[in-house]
Scaffold this motif. Structure first.
Motif, PDB file in Angstrom:
ATOM      1  N   ARG A  35       0.815  -1.223   0.000  1.00  0.00           N
ATOM      2  CA  ARG A  35       0.000   0.000   0.000  1.00  0.00           C
ATOM      3  C   ARG A  35       0.850   1.275   0.000  1.00  0.00           C
ATOM      4  N   VAL A  36       2.013   1.244   0.674  1.00  0.00           N
ATOM      5  CA  VAL A  36       2.775   2.464   0.939  1.00  0.00           C
ATOM      6  C   VAL A  36       4.012   2.631   0.054  1.00  0.00           C
ATOM      7  N   ALA A  37       4.773   1.562  -0.167  1.00  0.00           N
ATOM      8  CA  ALA A  37       6.045   1.671  -0.879  1.00  0.00           C
ATOM      9  C   ALA A  37       5.833   1.974  -2.359  1.00  0.00           C
ATOM     10  N   PRO A  38       6.684   2.841  -2.918  1.00  0.00           N
ATOM     11  CA  PRO A  38       6.568   3.116  -4.351  1.00  0.00           C
ATOM     12  C   PRO A  38       6.944   1.879  -5.175  1.00  0.00           C
ATOM     13  N   GLU A  39       6.504   1.858  -6.404  1.00  0.00           N
ATOM     14  CA  GLU A  39       6.758   0.739  -7.308  1.00  0.00           C
ATOM     15  C   GLU A  39       7.794   1.143  -8.345  1.00  0.00           C
ATOM     16  N   CYS A  40       8.738   0.258  -8.634  1.00  0.00           N
ATOM     17  CA  CYS A  40       9.752   0.512  -9.656  1.00  0.00           C
ATOM     18  C   CYS A  40       9.068   0.659 -11.012  1.00  0.00           C
ATOM     19  N   ALA A  41       9.423   1.728 -11.728  1.00  0.00           N
ATOM     20  CA  ALA A  41       8.820   1.988 -13.034  1.00  0.00           C
ATOM     21  C   ALA A  41       9.231   0.965 -14.081  1.00  0.00           C
ATOM     22  N   ALA A  42      10.326   0.239 -13.849  1.00  0.00           N
ATOM     23  CA  ALA A  42      10.804  -0.731 -14.835  1.00  0.00           C
ATOM     24  C   ALA A  42      10.323  -2.145 -14.551  1.00  0.00           C
ATOM     25  N   CYS A  43      10.567  -2.636 -13.338  1.00  0.00           N
ATOM     26  CA  CYS A  43      10.269  -4.053 -13.058  1.00  0.00           C
ATOM     27  C   CYS A  43       9.022  -4.259 -12.207  1.00  0.00           C
ATOM     28  N   GLY A  44       8.522  -3.192 -11.594  1.00  0.00           N
ATOM     29  CA  GLY A  44       7.291  -3.292 -10.826  1.00  0.00           C
ATOM     30  C   GLY A  44       7.446  -3.722  -9.383  1.00  0.00           C
ATOM     31  N   CYS A  45       8.682  -4.015  -8.947  1.00  0.00           N
ATOM     32  CA  CYS A  45       8.840  -4.436  -7.556  1.00  0.00           C
ATOM     33  C   CYS A  45       8.651  -3.239  -6.620  1.00  0.00           C
ATOM     34  N   ARG A  46       8.335  -3.518  -5.377  1.00  0.00           N
ATOM     35  CA  ARG A  46       8.175  -2.462  -4.387  1.00  0.00           C
ATOM     36  C   ARG A  46       9.555  -1.996  -3.942  1.00  0.00           C
ATOM     37  N   ILE A  47       9.739  -0.690  -3.838  1.00  0.00           N
ATOM     38  CA  ILE A  47      11.025  -0.121  -3.453  1.00  0.00           C
ATOM     39  C   ILE A  47      11.031   0.025  -1.937  1.00  0.00           C
ATOM     40  N   LEU A  48      11.724  -0.884  -1.277  1.00  0.00           N
ATOM     41  CA  LEU A  48      11.781  -0.888   0.180  1.00  0.00           C
ATOM     42  C   LEU A  48      13.057  -0.237   0.701  1.00  0.00           C
ATOM     43  N   GLY A  49      14.020  -0.031  -0.154  1.00  0.00           N
ATOM     44  CA  GLY A  49      15.268   0.627   0.221  1.00  0.00           C
ATOM     45  C   GLY A  49      15.307   2.025  -0.343  1.00  0.00           C
ATOM     46  N   HIS A  50      16.500   2.488  -0.627  1.00  0.00           N
ATOM     47  CA  HIS A  50      16.676   3.859  -1.113  1.00  0.00           C
ATOM     48  C   HIS A  50      16.200   4.050  -2.540  1.00  0.00           C
ATOM     49  N   GLY A  51      16.382   3.060  -3.418  1.00  0.00           N
ATOM     50  CA  GLY A  51      16.012   3.218  -4.814  1.00  0.00           C
ATOM     51  C   GLY A  51      16.806   4.331  -5.473  1.00  0.00           C
ATOM     52  N   VAL A  52      16.488   4.635  -6.700  1.00  0.00           N
ATOM     53  CA  VAL A  52      17.087   5.767  -7.410  1.00  0.00           C
ATOM     54  C   VAL A  52      15.959   6.508  -8.123  1.00  0.00           C
ATOM     55  N   GLU A  53      16.166   7.799  -8.326  1.00  0.00           N
ATOM     56  CA  GLU A  53      15.148   8.613  -8.980  1.00  0.00           C
ATOM     57  C   GLU A  53      15.805   9.474 -10.033  1.00  0.00           C
ATOM     58  N   THR A  54      15.194   9.537 -11.189  1.00  0.00           N
ATOM     59  CA  THR A  54      15.667  10.412 -12.255  1.00  0.00           C
ATOM     60  C   THR A  54      14.459  10.901 -13.042  1.00  0.00           C
ATOM     61  N   SER A  55      14.476  12.155 -13.379  1.00  0.00           N
ATOM     62  CA  SER A  55      13.367  12.779 -14.114  1.00  0.00           C
ATOM     63  C   SER A  55      12.032  12.552 -13.411  1.00  0.00           C
ATOM     64  N   GLY A  56      12.062  12.490 -12.075  1.00  0.00           N
ATOM     65  CA  GLY A  56      10.839  12.304 -11.297  1.00  0.00           C
ATOM     66  C   GLY A  56      10.285  10.886 -11.320  1.00  0.00           C
ATOM     67  N   ILE A  57      11.058   9.934 -11.845  1.00  0.00           N
ATOM     68  CA  ILE A  57      10.623   8.539 -11.931  1.00  0.00           C
ATOM     69  C   ILE A  57      11.452   7.702 -10.960  1.00  0.00           C
ATOM     70  N   MET A  58      10.773   6.843 -10.193  1.00  0.00           N
ATOM     71  CA  MET A  58      11.451   5.994  -9.199  1.00  0.00           C
ATOM     72  C   MET A  58      11.761   4.621  -9.794  1.00  0.00           C
ATOM     73  N   TYR A  59      12.982   4.145  -9.508  1.00  0.00           N
ATOM     74  CA  TYR A  59      13.421   2.808  -9.888  1.00  0.00           C
ATOM     75  C   TYR A  59      13.991   2.136  -8.651  1.00  0.00           C
ATOM     76  N   CYS A  60      13.931   0.817  -8.619  1.00  0.00           N
ATOM     77  CA  CYS A  60      14.455   0.096  -7.457  1.00  0.00           C
ATOM     78  C   CYS A  60      15.982   0.107  -7.427  1.00  0.00           C
ATOM     79  N   CYS A  61      16.609   0.253  -8.592  1.00  0.00           N
ATOM     80  CA  CYS A  61      18.071   0.235  -8.664  1.00  0.00           C
ATOM     81  C   CYS A  61      18.525   0.929  -9.941  1.00  0.00           C
ATOM     82  N   ALA A  62      19.831   1.185 -10.008  1.00  0.00           N
ATOM     83  CA  ALA A  62      20.394   1.843 -11.182  1.00  0.00           C
ATOM     84  C   ALA A  62      20.264   0.967 -12.423  1.00  0.00           C
ATOM     85  N   HIS A  63      20.329  -0.336 -12.268  1.00  0.00           N
ATOM     86  CA  HIS A  63      20.180  -1.234 -13.411  1.00  0.00           C
ATOM     87  C   HIS A  63      18.843  -1.001 -14.110  1.00  0.00           C
TER      88      HIS A  63
END
Length: 82
Positions: A35-63
Motif C-alpha cells: 500500500r505504501v512503498a513506491p513501485e519501480c517503473a521498470a520491473c514493478g517491484c516495491r522499493i523498500l530501500g533507497h532506490g534511485v530517482e531520475t526525471s521524477g521517476i522511481m526505480y528500485c536500482c540503477a540497473h
C-alpha cells in the motif's frame, strides 16, 4: 482487533502507518509495503530501500534506470567520487 487496509484480515497484532497525511492499519509489513512503498517503473517491484530517482521517476536500482534509458545512473558513488 483491527482490519488490514490491504487484505482485510482481522488481526489482533495489527499496527498503523502514517504517511502523506494518511493513516491506515495493516496486519503485516508485506501488506503495508503493498500500500505504501513506491513501485519501480521498470520491473514493478516495491522499493523498500533507497532506490534511485531520475526525471521524477522511481526505480528500485540503477540497473532498472539504465534499462529504461538513463545510461548514467549508478546506485552509489565511491568515496573517491564524493
Amino acid at each position: 482487533m483491527a482490519i488490514c487496509a490491504t487484505c482485510g484480515n482481522d488481526y489482533d497484532k495489527a499496527f498503523t502507518v502514517s504517511w502523506n497525511g494518511l493513516t491506515e492499519t495493516f496486519d503485516s509489513l508485506e501488506c503495508a509495503a503493498v500500500r505504501v512503498a513506491p513501485e519501480c517503473a521498470a520491473c514493478g517491484c516495491r522499493i523498500l530501500g533507497h532506490g534511485v530517482e531520475t526525471s521524477g521517476i522511481m526505480y528500485c536500482c540503477a540497473h532498472c534506470a539504465r534499462q529504461s534509458g538513463h545510461p548514467t545512473m549508478v546506485d552509489r558513488h565511491s568515496v573517491m567520487d564524493a
